[in-house]
Design a protein around this motif. Structure first.
Motif, PDB file in Angstrom:
ATOM      1  N   LYS A 107       0.848  -1.195   0.000  1.00  0.00           N
ATOM      2  CA  LYS A 107       0.000   0.000   0.000  1.00  0.00           C
ATOM      3  C   LYS A 107       0.886   1.248   0.000  1.00  0.00           C
ATOM      4  O   LYS A 107       0.677   2.184  -0.764  1.00  0.00           O
ATOM      5  CB  LYS A 107      -0.880  -0.036   1.252  1.00  0.00           C
ATOM      6  N   GLN A 108       1.904   1.195   0.824  1.00  0.00           N
ATOM      7  CA  GLN A 108       2.805   2.330   0.976  1.00  0.00           C
ATOM      8  C   GLN A 108       3.504   2.639  -0.349  1.00  0.00           C
ATOM      9  O   GLN A 108       3.636   3.789  -0.750  1.00  0.00           O
ATOM     10  CB  GLN A 108       3.849   1.971   2.033  1.00  0.00           C
ATOM     11  N   ASN A 160       1.281   4.321  -2.803  1.00  0.00           N
ATOM     12  CA  ASN A 160       1.155   5.743  -2.502  1.00  0.00           C
ATOM     13  C   ASN A 160       2.382   6.501  -2.990  1.00  0.00           C
ATOM     14  O   ASN A 160       2.261   7.552  -3.610  1.00  0.00           O
ATOM     15  CB  ASN A 160       1.025   5.967  -0.986  1.00  0.00           C
TER      16      ASN A 160
HETATM   17  C1  NAG Z   1      -1.910   6.002   1.294  1.00  0.00           C
HETATM   18  O1  NAG Z   1      -2.647   7.139   0.916  1.00  0.00           O
HETATM   19  C2  NAG Z   1      -3.964   7.212   1.496  1.00  0.00           C
HETATM   20  C3  NAG Z   1      -4.711   8.379   0.848  1.00  0.00           C
HETATM   21  O2  NAG Z   1      -3.862   9.460   0.584  1.00  0.00           O
HETATM   22  C4  NAG Z   1      -3.815   7.366   3.003  1.00  0.00           C
HETATM   23  O3  NAG Z   1      -5.065   7.406   3.622  1.00  0.00           O
HETATM   24  C5  NAG Z   1      -3.031   6.146   3.536  1.00  0.00           C
HETATM   25  O4  NAG Z   1      -2.770   6.298   4.919  1.00  0.00           O
HETATM   26  C6  NAG Z   1      -1.698   5.984   2.810  1.00  0.00           C
HETATM   27  N1  NAG Z   1      -1.085   4.709   3.214  1.00  0.00           N
HETATM   28  C7  NAG Z   1       0.231   4.566   3.468  1.00  0.00           C
HETATM   29  C8  NAG Z   1       0.684   3.194   3.896  1.00  0.00           C
HETATM   30  O5  NAG Z   1       1.040   5.486   3.361  1.00  0.00           O
END
Ligand code: NAG
Ligand code: NAG
Ligand code: NAG
Ligand code: NAG
Ligand code: NAG
Length: 429
Positions: free
Chosen positions: A82-83, A86
């Motif tokens: 997920k990271q 992003n």
């Molecule tokens: C990824 O991005 C989303 C939306 O911007 C955010 O809510 C989430 O915490 C982020 N996850 C990580 C693992 O950085």
């Protein structure tokens, strides 16, 4: 600068002494195996440049840089954190969606060269197992194109014979390339002479070759069928240097033995078994493609093996710096590297230089996995402070072919066997 260049040529000539003399035979070569060094041209000190290396391999193979690359990447993905998704999204938001930065004149990718004597004149050529033309900068080019390159002067060679009407041309999808006239001459590599080698003289080169002041031309070491010579009316592929010497060698092979810094040795006629551990594994290649090409439908990150059943065929290419893998392989790999992201500005995956990189292995045919230890994956730094690094493993953006270059050769001793058209792999210590 000219004196620096001269100094370098003298140094290269001295290095030719590396060539190992072996007993003579009645016919053919005076030596049945020989070595030639692969060196960085010290007259043009430029460190490795990730963006330039990406541009070069994409241009060479006519790979399209996809505008919708990010979308395609998400679809093809296995195991992206997920990271990382992003980070990847952030890197492209508002950035250059083409993924490749514009040419930056004067900033050359580090190119490794070997001394070759053509008709008594020494040139620094790039030994390229991904093409099949032996072509050189020539004095037929305008002075501004020659610049600091050494250029072959056919009129000063007593052994040069022009092949009337013959032409050659290498053209890439982006409009760049090189072209010119054709002849034969005596070519000496590692102290071994081949009379009547086809030599292609450039009288046109595009800007990318002009800017690459390190390279005076190429020695193509793929299969002769890819040679671009035309007799004026039809294709008349000429034999590569390797095809000309092959039958006079102790073994019909050449090996690429690279050190972690990219310098090293090409050896013709012999496999130095002290350069790898265990047995060599042999894989047949699809020589009909003209390339040293084979399937690669598996990869491993650390010890974990992944299937890539739709995996593109791969090519062993000493003329490419990177290990360019299917996009999903690169995505999966960098998903395991803390802080890694796809950076459109730089044209590929970058990560904090202090990150620990896992080992990556890529399948060579069905029976061998070529492992590149994590500590040999790094290719270059991308900032002056040396905090962000550019990986030697990068994605092909769905181009449909994988190009295994120096990143692999630094970890594997690879033997190119022209006799039975196979590749031998041995893990370097
Ligand atoms: C990824 O991005 C989303 C939306 O911007 C955010 O809510 C989430 O915490 C982020 N996850 C990580 C693992 O950085
Ligand atoms: C983005 O890529 C295109 C195509 O190579 C190039 O023309 C343009 O200059 C690039 N933009 C930046 C900011 O690098
Ligand atoms: C030299 O090479 C040319 C072109 O490859 C060929 O036509 C010719 O017969 C060769 N000459 C000799 C003496 O081998
Ligand atoms: C090719 O030749 C090598 C070296 O002689 C040999 O070990 C290997 O088994 C052969 N490989 C194939 C695929 O024929
Ligand atoms: C970054 O690395 C280069 C090449 O190794 C070196 O010359 C330079 O001094 C380094 N810069 C810093 C700030 O450490």
């Amino acid at each position: 600068m000219p004196s620096l260049r001269l100094f370098f040529l003298v140094a290269l000539l001295a290095a030719v002494v590396l060539a190992v003399p072996t007993p003579s035979r009645k016919r053919g070569l005076q030596k049945r195996s020989f070595k030639v060094p692969r060196q960085l041209n010290k007259a043009h000190p430029t460190g490795p440049d990730g963006a330039a290396a990406m541009r070069k391999v994409f241009r060479k193979y006519n790979f399209q840089v996809k505008a919708d690359f990010m979308v395609a990447q998400k679809e093809g993905f296995i195991g992206l954190s997920k990271q990382d998704q992003n980070a990847t999204a952030a890197a492209t938001a508002g950035g250059n969606k083409t993924g490749i930065v514009a040419a930056n004149p004067g900033q050359n990718a580090a190119v490794f060269l070997s001394p070759v004597v053509v008709g008594g004149q020494t040139l620094n050529l790039d030994f390229d197992s991904g093409s099949s033309d032996l072509w050189v900068f020539s004095t037929d080019l305008p002075a501004r194109a020659i610049g600091q390159h050494a250029a072959f002067d056919a009129s000063k060679s007593s052994t040069f014979k022009k092949t009337e009407r013959a032409q050659w041309k290498i053209s890439y999808g982006d409009g760049s390339g090189a072209a010119g006239t054709v002849g034969t001459d005596t070519v000496t590599i590692g102290g071994v002479k081949v009379a009547n080698q086809t030599v292609e003289l450039a009288n046109q080169v595009s800007q990318s070759f002009v800017e690459d002041t390190n390279t005076d031309g190429l020695v193509g070491l793929a299969f002769s069928k890819l040679n671009t010579v035309n007799d004026g009316t039809k294709k008349t592929p000429q034999k590569t240097f390797f095809d000309n010497v092959m039958n006079d060698l102790d073994m019909p092979v050449f090996t690429a033995d690279l050190d972690p810094d990219g310098t090293g040795v090409y050896e013709f006629g012999k496999i130095d078994t002290t350069k790898f551990v265990g047995e060599m594994t042999w894989i047949p290649v699809k020589a009909e493609s003209g390339f040293w090409q084979f399937p690669s439908t598996k990869f491993a990150i650390g010890d974990k093996v992944f299937e890539n059943p739709q995996g593109s065929d791969a090519i062993a290419d000493t003329g490419t710096s990177l290990l360019l893998v299917d996009q999903m392989v690169a995505d999966a790999y960098y998903a395991q590297v803390q802080g890694a992201q796809l950076n459109a500005q730089v044209g590929g995956f970058v990560y904090p230089c202090k990150a620990k990189l896992p080992d990556i292995s890529v399948a060579i045919g069905d029976s061998y996995m070529a492992k590149i230890p994590g500590n040999r994956v790094n290719f270059a730094t991308v900032d002056k402070a040396n905090t962000t690094c550019f990986g030697g493993v990068q994605g092909n953006q769905g181009a449909g072919r994988q190009i295994f270059g120096d990143t692999m050769f630094k970890a594997q001793l690879v033997a190119f066997n022209g006799g039975n058209q196979s590749l031998g792999f041995g893990q370097k210590p």
